[in-house]
Design a protein around this motif. Sequence first.
Motif, PDB file in Angstrom:
ATOM      1  N   LEU A  87       5.214  -8.359   1.430  1.00 51.19           N
ATOM      2  CA  LEU A  87       3.925  -7.814   1.835  1.00 51.19           C
ATOM      3  C   LEU A  87       3.933  -7.362   3.293  1.00 51.19           C
ATOM      4  CD1 LEU A  87       1.478 -10.327   0.104  1.00 51.19           C
ATOM      5  CD2 LEU A  87       2.287  -8.108  -0.715  1.00 51.19           C
ATOM      6  N   GLN A 111       6.130 -12.278   4.429  1.00 47.76           N
ATOM      7  CA  GLN A 111       5.497 -12.902   3.275  1.00 47.76           C
ATOM      8  C   GLN A 111       6.063 -12.303   1.987  1.00 47.76           C
ATOM      9  OE1 GLN A 111       1.264 -12.736   3.422  1.00 47.76           O
ATOM     10  NE2 GLN A 111       0.943 -13.938   1.559  1.00 47.76           N
ATOM     11  N   THR A 113       6.389 -12.301  -2.211  1.00 47.68           N
ATOM     12  CA  THR A 113       5.646 -12.655  -3.425  1.00 47.68           C
ATOM     13  C   THR A 113       6.456 -12.213  -4.628  1.00 47.68           C
ATOM     14  OG1 THR A 113       4.476 -10.537  -3.557  1.00 47.68           O
ATOM     15  CG2 THR A 113       3.475 -12.276  -2.186  1.00 47.68           C
ATOM     16  N   ASP A 120      -0.284  -2.355  -5.068  1.00 43.76           N
ATOM     17  CA  ASP A 120      -0.674  -3.676  -4.598  1.00 43.76           C
ATOM     18  C   ASP A 120       0.015  -4.034  -3.281  1.00 43.76           C
ATOM     19  OD1 ASP A 120      -2.328  -4.108  -6.779  1.00 43.76           O
ATOM     20  OD2 ASP A 120      -0.628  -4.746  -8.019  1.00 43.76           O
ATOM     21  N   THR A 123      -1.738  -3.504   0.645  1.00 41.83           N
ATOM     22  CA  THR A 123      -2.839  -4.420   0.914  1.00 41.83           C
ATOM     23  C   THR A 123      -2.581  -5.153   2.213  1.00 41.83           C
ATOM     24  OG1 THR A 123      -1.751  -6.157  -0.357  1.00 41.83           O
ATOM     25  CG2 THR A 123      -3.330  -4.766  -1.541  1.00 41.83           C
ATOM     26  N   PRO A 125      -1.472  -7.871   4.467  1.00 45.29           N
ATOM     27  CA  PRO A 125      -0.534  -8.973   4.241  1.00 45.29           C
ATOM     28  C   PRO A 125      -1.145 -10.339   4.548  1.00 45.29           C
ATOM     29  CG  PRO A 125       0.029  -7.782   6.232  1.00 45.29           C
ATOM     30  CD  PRO A 125      -1.036  -6.986   5.556  1.00 45.29           C
ATOM     31  N   HIS A 128      -4.572 -10.117   1.699  1.00 41.21           N
ATOM     32  CA  HIS A 128      -4.307  -9.550   0.374  1.00 41.21           C
ATOM     33  C   HIS A 128      -5.492  -8.735  -0.131  1.00 41.21           C
ATOM     34  CE1 HIS A 128      -0.849 -12.144   0.462  1.00 41.21           C
ATOM     35  NE2 HIS A 128      -1.630 -13.216   0.606  1.00 41.21           N
ATOM     36  N   SER A 129      -6.185  -8.098   0.817  1.00 43.16           N
ATOM     37  CA  SER A 129      -7.320  -7.231   0.484  1.00 43.16           C
ATOM     38  C   SER A 129      -6.932  -5.788   0.738  1.00 43.16           C
ATOM     39  CB  SER A 129      -8.541  -7.615   1.334  1.00 43.16           C
ATOM     40  OG  SER A 129      -8.890  -8.968   1.101  1.00 43.16           O
TER      41      SER A 129
END
Length: 342
Positions: A87, A111, A113, A120, A123, A125, A128-129
Amino acid sequence: MAELDLMAPGPLPGITAHSLATLSPDSGSASPAEEEDKGSLGSPQGEIEGQDTGTGLQGGPGGEGEKEILCDFCLGASRVRAVKSCLTCMVNYCEEHLRPHQENSKLHSHQLTEPVKDRDLRTCPAHHSPLVAFCHPDRQCICQECGQGEHKGHISVSLDAARRDKEAELRVTQLDLERKLKLNENAIARLQANHKSVLVSVSEVKMVAEEQFGELLAAMRKAQADVMLFLEEKEQAALSQASGIKTHLEHRSAEMEKSKQELGRIAGISNTVLFLEEYCKFKDIEDSSFPSVYIGLKDKLSGIHKVITDSTVHLIQLLQNYKEKLQEFAKEGEKLSVGCDL
């Protein structure tokens, strides 16, 4: 959730500042008015979803299957399945290309994931928006929660407005870079054009210098020959003079030998009257003068030696001044030269 307002007094010229949309506390969806405001901010989520069209495969009726998420670092047909998404980098990695994040300590703070779609990855980091605005002071894209936190009160604009502004700035930068590039290329072209001129000019000066030094060497050789000839003439004149004096003295020696014999004869005369007559006659014809045997060539040679020495010292000083005069001329040329201003 309280309404978030990222507007601040005095936005940048030519950039309209917008307040971020407020999310409803129950479902997180925006009201119609807020939907319109989101549209003014560029609706990044909608744009990304539109760009992501075609990434999924059609599944059964009424459903949409999803395509396997591939590594963004693999090339061409050799792309393999991603095992992690970063991210921070906003990139999908396969197991091989994920190794730097696992082995390099500088990347441990990123980060990671499970693999997610490209839409996605775009967004925040931290939260996460969706990224919905651009913060001018911090020069980064932010989400709604960022605007309520560390970026609160900062001047921000929609992503589309920020892109338009940065695209305009990019075009100005491109034009300036093209101008500097053209000036640099022109300078290179001038240097290349002057290369041959420099070689020709230096060659011409070298020819002149060789010619002048050749004349100087010829003049020095002639001066040396003249001095040697002058000394030889003086030598011959002095030797000839000495030889003449020697011949004269040898003749005088023979005459004096005769006079000596004559005096011996007179001394043997017993008759007084005859003795006196003969002796007085001898004295009347006797030559008592002697020629000078001194040849003043040494004094003349001392003067000649001084002339040669003084002239040589003067010429050596002139030759030594060649380099100093050239360096002084070069310094004056540097003061008058104009540098290349890009």
